[in-house]
Design a protein around this motif. Structure first.
Motif, short mmCIF file in Angstrom:
data_model
loop_
_atom_site.label_atom_id
_atom_site.label_comp_id
_atom_site.label_asym_id
_atom_site.label_seq_id
_atom_site.Cartn_x
_atom_site.Cartn_y
_atom_site.Cartn_z
N GLU A 42 -1.10 5.47 -3.10
CA GLU A 42 -1.55 5.92 -4.41
C GLU A 42 -1.34 4.77 -5.40
O GLU A 42 -0.51 3.88 -5.16
CB GLU A 42 -0.80 7.16 -4.88
CG GLU A 42 0.69 6.94 -5.07
CD GLU A 42 1.40 8.20 -5.52
OE1 GLU A 42 1.67 8.34 -6.74
OE2 GLU A 42 1.70 9.04 -4.65
N PRO A 43 -2.08 4.76 -6.49
CA PRO A 43 -1.90 3.68 -7.48
C PRO A 43 -0.51 3.76 -8.12
O PRO A 43 -0.06 4.82 -8.52
CB PRO A 43 -3.00 3.97 -8.52
CG PRO A 43 -3.98 4.84 -7.82
CD PRO A 43 -3.19 5.67 -6.85
N ASP A 57 0.86 -1.19 0.00
CA ASP A 57 0.00 0.00 0.00
C ASP A 57 0.89 1.23 0.00
O ASP A 57 1.47 1.60 1.02
CB ASP A 57 -0.91 0.00 1.23
CG ASP A 57 -1.84 1.21 1.26
OD1 ASP A 57 -1.85 1.98 0.27
OD2 ASP A 57 -2.55 1.38 2.27
#
Length: 338
Positions: free
Chosen positions: A131-132, A128
């Protein structure tokens, strides 16, 4: 706030990149990082930057298994103080539980979760970054590091039931099969390692019971106060961004994934201000840089983001009670024993 990772997560990066015929320095700078910081294992940087650097390097070098190769260079000591505590747990179950509990002390973006069902243990790895981001290399690095840890706990003869990755397979899987064995699988629902649940109760082959009390002291040091975490995060980012000329509260806030008002508020709750943390970082960096004698005063002024050497000199006199050159001379005499 966005998760951070220690520079130790990039251990071996420069050597591996060079071995592939690529100069790592431009790649590191392109990510907004200071190449000299690669040698500062305990300094923090945004975890997403690590993921982006690994993906960029894999693409430039044409090495699809870059993360796996990086894991091959890892040492147990790269976990820092956490390695001392994990190594002294008596069995594999407690070692993995401790690793999962304190992994934030090494990389805040990596989460490991242990599940048991019907005689099978599954160690899942979740990433994680706040943000992508493409994270194939980071995933393979994290799973490969856990695989090496399990072999350290259980011995070189240990074999998993399966090693799984959620991403597609590379064009060539020979290196993966050599590293993990024939049970490596891709396009799975999770990334992680499945193995016999009975292995969890096996004795940790690295453990020395006489060292456990000292390991417990290390554990206690890994649990900083909440206030200290906020200040340390801001301080680490300031030290990272200052030599790059990007050290504004707005840039620090963006790196943490919050707005500037949140940074000011969280620091105020800790009894600090952005200016006080910035000044403390400058004091420590100035002391090291002036004392080393490797930098000119103009270079130090630039690295510490002063607009002119004269401004740096006035600030230095306020902090240390003398000019930079006088302090440098006094330090040289002290080291010579004079």
């Amino acid at each position: 706030m966005k998760p951070l990772a220690r520079y130790a997560s990039l251990y071996g990066y420069a050597d591996l990149t060079r071995s592939l015929g690529i100069d790592p320095i431009p790649l590191v700078r392109e990510m907004g990082l200071d190449p000299a910081s690669l040698n500062l294992q305990d300094r923090w940087l945004p975890a997403v930057t690590v993921a982006e650097l690994l993906e960029k390097t894999a693409a430039v070098s044409g090495c699809e298994d870059f993360g796996l190769r990086l894991a091959e260079l890892r040492r147990f000591s790269n976990l820092g103080p956490l390695s001392l505590a994990v190594r002294e747990e008596p069995d594999v179950r407690s070692a993995l539980q401790m690793l999962a509990r304190y992994q934030h002390a090494y990389n805040e973006a990596v989460w490991t979760r242990l599940f048991e069902t019907e005689g099978l243990a599954t160690l899942r790895v979740e990433l994680d970054f706040g943000e992508p981001v493409e994270a194939r290399q980071s995933s393979e690095l994290a799973v490969a590091v856990l695989h090496r840890l399990l072999r350290g706990f259980l011995g070189p003869q240990w074999k998993p039931v399966a090693v799984c990755f959620g991403h597609r397979p590379p064009e060539r899987t020979a290196r993966h099969r050599k590293f993990f064995g024939p049970t490596v699988r891709f396009d799975q629902e999770f990334s992680g390692i499945a193995f016999a649940a009975g292995d969890l109760d096996s004795m940790n082959k690295m453990s020395d019971p006489l060292l456990r009390p000292y390991a417990q002291q290390v554990l206690e040091s890994l649990e900083p106060a909440k206030d200290a975490i906020v200040v340390d995060r801001v301080r680490s980012l300031i030290e990272l961004l200052l030599p790059l000329g990007r050290c504004s509260v707005d840039q620090v806030a963006r790196s943490l994934g919050v707005d500037r008002r949140t940074v000011h508020r969280r620091l105020a709750e800790s009894g600090e201000t952005y200016s006080s943390v910035l000044n403390a970082a400058r004091v420590d960096l100035a002391e090291r840089m002036v004392g080393s004698g490797r930098y000119s005063m103009t270079e130090i002024a630039e690295l510490l983001s002063f607009s002119a050497p004269s401004n740096f000199s006035r600030w230095f006199r306020t902090q240390f009670g003398c000019s930079p050159r006088q302090w440098q001379q006094d330090e040289s005499r002290r080291l010579r024993g004079g």
